[in-house]
Design a protein around this motif. Structure first.
Motif, PDB file in Angstrom:
ATOM      1  N   LEU A   1      16.315  17.602  -0.166  1.00  0.00           N
ATOM      2  CA  LEU A   1      15.335  18.014   0.839  1.00  0.00           C
ATOM      3  C   LEU A   1      13.921  18.031   0.264  1.00  0.00           C
ATOM      4  CD1 LEU A   1      14.439  19.134   3.551  1.00  0.00           C
ATOM      5  CD2 LEU A   1      15.140  21.423   2.771  1.00  0.00           C
TER       6      LEU A   1
ATOM      7  N   CYS B   1      22.063  26.154  -0.148  1.00  0.00           N
ATOM      8  CA  CYS B   1      22.328  26.055   1.289  1.00  0.00           C
ATOM      9  C   CYS B   1      21.683  27.209   2.058  1.00  0.00           C
ATOM     10  CB  CYS B   1      23.831  26.006   1.553  1.00  0.00           C
ATOM     11  SG  CYS B   1      24.614  24.455   1.032  1.00  0.00           S
TER      12      CYS B   1
ATOM     13  N   ILE C   1      18.051  26.312   2.396  1.00  0.00           N
ATOM     14  CA  ILE C   1      17.909  25.252   3.394  1.00  0.00           C
ATOM     15  C   ILE C   1      18.103  25.809   4.802  1.00  0.00           C
ATOM     16  CG2 ILE C   1      18.971  23.124   4.264  1.00  0.00           C
ATOM     17  CD1 ILE C   1      19.564  22.369   1.370  1.00  0.00           C
TER      18      ILE C   1
ATOM     19  N   PHE D   1      14.979  27.457   5.811  1.00  0.00           N
ATOM     20  CA  PHE D   1      13.988  26.429   6.153  1.00  0.00           C
ATOM     21  C   PHE D   1      14.237  25.885   7.557  1.00  0.00           C
ATOM     22  CE2 PHE D   1      12.938  21.935   6.567  1.00  0.00           C
ATOM     23  CZ  PHE D   1      11.580  21.940   6.278  1.00  0.00           C
ATOM     24  N   ASP D   2      15.483  25.571   7.868  1.00  0.00           N
ATOM     25  CA  ASP D   2      15.802  25.027   9.195  1.00  0.00           C
ATOM     26  C   ASP D   2      15.448  26.017  10.296  1.00  0.00           C
ATOM     27  OD1 ASP D   2      16.723  22.741   7.980  1.00  0.00           O
ATOM     28  OD2 ASP D   2      18.842  23.307   8.086  1.00  0.00           O
TER      29      ASP D   2
ATOM     30  N   CYS E   1      23.490  18.001   7.334  1.00  0.00           N
ATOM     31  CA  CYS E   1      22.519  18.907   6.720  1.00  0.00           C
ATOM     32  C   CYS E   1      21.193  18.192   6.464  1.00  0.00           C
ATOM     33  CB  CYS E   1      23.090  19.463   5.415  1.00  0.00           C
ATOM     34  SG  CYS E   1      21.944  20.480   4.455  1.00  0.00           S
ATOM     35  N   TYR E   2      21.263  17.009   5.866  1.00  0.00           N
ATOM     36  CA  TYR E   2      20.037  16.270   5.558  1.00  0.00           C
ATOM     37  C   TYR E   2      19.318  15.840   6.833  1.00  0.00           C
ATOM     38  CZ  TYR E   2      22.182  15.882   0.895  1.00  0.00           C
ATOM     39  OH  TYR E   2      22.766  16.156  -0.311  1.00  0.00           O
TER      40      TYR E   2
ATOM     41  N   SER F   1      17.597  18.954   8.462  1.00  0.00           N
ATOM     42  CA  SER F   1      16.430  19.425   7.722  1.00  0.00           C
ATOM     43  C   SER F   1      15.289  18.415   7.778  1.00  0.00           C
ATOM     44  CB  SER F   1      16.823  19.702   6.268  1.00  0.00           C
ATOM     45  OG  SER F   1      17.807  20.722   6.198  1.00  0.00           O
TER      46      SER F   1
ATOM     47  N   GLY G   1      13.826  18.809  11.080  1.00  0.00           N
ATOM     48  CA  GLY G   1      13.074  20.053  11.112  1.00  0.00           C
ATOM     49  C   GLY G   1      11.696  19.915  10.479  1.00  0.00           C
TER      50      GLY G   1
ATOM     51  N   VAL H   1       7.897  21.338   1.674  1.00  0.00           N
ATOM     52  CA  VAL H   1       9.020  22.194   2.071  1.00  0.00           C
ATOM     53  C   VAL H   1       8.750  23.645   1.699  1.00  0.00           C
ATOM     54  CG1 VAL H   1      11.450  22.726   1.597  1.00  0.00           C
ATOM     55  CG2 VAL H   1      10.725  20.360   1.999  1.00  0.00           C
TER      56      VAL H   1
END
Length: 494
Positions: free
Chosen positions: A35, A169, A172, A175-176, A248-249, A252, A255, A277
Motif C-alpha cells: 500500500l 492489516c 490498513i 486507512f480504508d 485488500c489492495y 485500499s 480508497g 498514505v
C-alpha cells in the motif's frame, strides 16, 4: 523463502490447514509495504487513476495459474521453484534459462526494496526523530543488517510474521475507514474502479507494480509436506490468499483515490510518494496511528528484504551445487550451515546497485524501486508463463491419479494465454515507468535484461547438454551427480 519448519516455527507435518497456509503466503507479500510503496508509486509514475481495478483482474489470472501450478507441485522435487517445473515440463535447457531469469527477477525485487526502505525511513526519521540523513544511509544500514543475518542463517519465524501481518492489516483497515469516510469530492467516487480509466495510458506501469505486489503468493507449494491434504489444501490456500490480497489492495488503492480525489491522486502521490498514505492517517485518524504505520512499514520491508536475500542466497547455493554456476557458491558456514558464499554474493551485488544509483543521483522510489520492479515484473510473468506451459507438457501422456482435465490442461492452457497477454502489455507499455526526462533507452533496456538473461541461460543449458551431460541430467531434479547428502535446490519463493 524457506518453509516454516526450517525457520523454527514449530509446524508439524499434517497440522497446517488452508487458512493457516494462506496466512503465511499473505504475510510474505507484506500488505502495508504494498500500500505505502507499490500503490502510491503506481499512481505517481503511471498517472492511471483506474489502477485499483488491476488487482482483482490480476488475482483472477493468478488464480487460474495456481490450478496447474498446485497440481504439478506434488510431482516435482523442489516445489515452489519455477525453473524446476520448466525443466520437468519443457526440457532441462529451459530449466537452466528459468533458473537464471529467477535469479535476475528475485534479485531485482530484493534490491528495489532498499530504495523504498531508505526513502520511508529517511522521511520518518527527519520528521519525527529529528535525524536528517539521506535515504542511502538507511538503505546501507538495512543492507548491513540483512547481510549479517543472512550469513548467520537467521529467518523470521511464523509467529513473528503472523503478528506483523495482523498489525499491518489493522493499520490498513484504519486507512480504508478514514479514506472512504472523508471523500475529497463529498461522496465516494467510482472513478478508481472504472475500466475505461484502467485501460488507458499508463496501463503497463500499473501492471508492473501490481505483479510485484503479489510476489510471495506463489510460496504455498513450499508447505506441501506440512498440510492436511496436499491435493486440496495448497490450491485452496492460494485462492484464499489471492482473494484476500487482491480485494485488500484494490479496496485500499481505490480508497486513496477517494480521499485525495481521482484527478489529484497522481499529483499527490508524485509529490508525497509513500508518505501520501501516512499523511492521510495523520490527518484523519491520529498522528500515533501514522507513526505506527511508518514503523510497521519499515519492519515489513526489512522482513521482505531478509526473505528475498535468503532465497537468492540459497538459489545461488543450489546453482553452485548443481554446477550450473561456479563451485565456490556451494560454500556454507561451518557452524551455521548458511549459504555464506551466496549470501555474500547477493550483498555485494545489492551494494553495487545501490551505490550506482547514489552516484548517479537517482531517486530511491521513482528510479531504484520503480525501474527494478519493471525488470522483476517481466521476469516473474515470464517464469509463470513458462511454468503454465510446462504443466501442460508435464501431464501430457501422464494420467496421474487425482489430476483432472481442468488441472492438467484447461487451466494451465488458459493461464499460458492470459500470462502471455500480460507479458506483452508489460513489454510494450513499460515506457510508462520512464519519466520524460529519463533516458529513452530504458524502455527497451528493462525488458531486454530479462530477454538476454533467458537467452544466455538457454544457451548455457545447451552447452551443458553437449559438454557436461552429467550436470545437465541433474537439472530439474534429474539423476543428480552431486555429493552425497545434497538435495534439490531450495526455492526462491518468499
Amino acid at each position: 523463502m524457506s518453509s516454516s519448519s526450517a525457520s523454527g516455527s514449530g509446524l508439524r507435518q499434517g497440522r497446517l490447514g488452508a487458512a493457516q497456509l494462506a496466512l503465511f503466503t499473505v504475510a510474505a507479500s507484506a500488505p502495508l509495504t504494498v500500500l505505502g510503496g507499490a500503490v502510491t508509486t503506481m499512481y505517481a509514475v503511471s498517472g492511471n487513476v483506474g489502477a485499483a481495478l488491476a488487482y482483482p483482474l490480476l488475482a483472477v489470472v493468478l488464480g487460474v495459474f495456481m490450478v496447474g501450478y498446485a497440481a504439478m507441485s506434488r510431482f516435482v522435487g523442489s516445489p515452489g521453484a519455477f525453473h524446476t517445473y520448466v525443466a520437468n515440463g519443457l526440457g532441462r535447457a529451459g530449466g537452466v534459462a528459468g533458473s537464471f531469469v529467477a535469479l535476475l527477477a528475485y534479485n531485482a525485487v530484493q534490491i528495489s526494496l532498499y530504495g523504498l526502505f531508505g526513502a520511508v525511513v529517511a522521511d520518518f526519521s527527519a520528521a519525527r526523530l529529528g535525524v536528517d540523513q539521506p535515504w542511502w544511509v538507511w538503505s546501507l544500514v538495512a543492507l548491513a543488517v540483512v547481510g549479517t543475518l543472512g550469513v548467520r542463517r537467521v529467518d523470521l519465524n511464523a509467529v513473528l510474521l503472523a503478528t506483523l501481518l495482523v498489525l499491518e492489516c489493522l493499520v490498513i483497515l484504519v486507512f480504508d475507514l478514514v479514506a472512504f469516510g472523508s471523500p475529497a469530492e463529498g461522496s465516494v467516487t467510482q472513478a478508481g474502479l472504472d475500466p475505461d480509466n484502467l485501460f488507458a495510458a499508463g496501463f503497463g506501469g500499473v501492471l508492473v507494480l501490481a505483479v510485484v505486489s503479489f510476489t510471495g503468493i506463489e510460496s504455498g507449494p513450499l508447505y506441501s509436506d506440512e498440510v492436511y491434504d496436499p491435493r486440496r489444501t495448497v490450491a485452496w490456500a492460494g485462492y484464499l490468499a489471492l482473494a484476500f490480497t487482491g480485494g485488500c489492495y484494490a479496496l485500499s488503492a481505490w480508497g486513496l483515490t477517494v480521499v485525495t480525489g481521482p484527478a489529484q491522486t497522481p499529483a499527490a502521490t508524485a509529490t508525497a510518494g509513500p508518505r501520501a498514505v501516512f499523511d492521510v492517517l495523520a490527518e484523519y485518524a491520529h498522528r500515533t496511528v501514522a507513526d505506527l504505520g511508518y514503523v510497521l512499514f519499515a519492519a515489513s520491508a526489512l522482513a521482505a528484504l531478509l526473505f528475498f536475500h535468503n532465497g537468492v542466497a540459497r538459489h545461488l547455493f543450489g546453482l553452485g551445487r548443481e554446477r550450473l554456476l561456479p563451485a565456490y557458491l556451494r560454500r556454507t558456514g561451518i557452524r551455521t550451515g548458511a549459504p555464506v558464499a551466496g549470501s555474500l554474493t547477493q550483498s555485494v551485488l545489492a551494494l553495487g546497485v545501490v551505490l550506482g544509483f547514489v552516484l548517479a543521483d537517482r531517486d530511491p522510489v521513482f528510479h531504484l524501486f520503480t525501474w527494478l520492479s519493471g525488470v522483476a515484473a517481466v521476469g516473474l510473468v515470464l517464469l509463470m508463463l513458462l511454468t503454465s506451459a510446462a504443466v501442460v507438457g508435464f501431464f501430457r501422456g501422464r494420467p496421474e491419479p487425482g489430476v483432472n482435465l481442468w488441472q492438467r490442461r484447461v487451466a494451465p492452457g488458459m493461464a499460458t494465454v492470459l500470462l502471455l497477454g500480460v507479458l506483452v502489455v508489460l513489454v510494450v507499455d513499460v515506457d510508462s515507468l520512464v519519466a520524460p526526462d529519463d533516458p529513452s533507452y530504458l524502455a527497451w533496456l528493462l525488458p531486454g535484461l530479462v530477454a538476454v538473461t533467458a537467452l544466455f541461460g538457454l544457451g548455457w543449458g545447451l552447452v551443458l547438454r553437449a559438454l557436461r551431460p552429467a550436470v545437465y541430467a541433474a537439472v530439474g531434479g534429474g539423476p543428480a551427480q552431486v555429493a552425497p547428502g545434497e538435495g534439490a535446490e531450495p526455492s526462491l519463493s518468499r
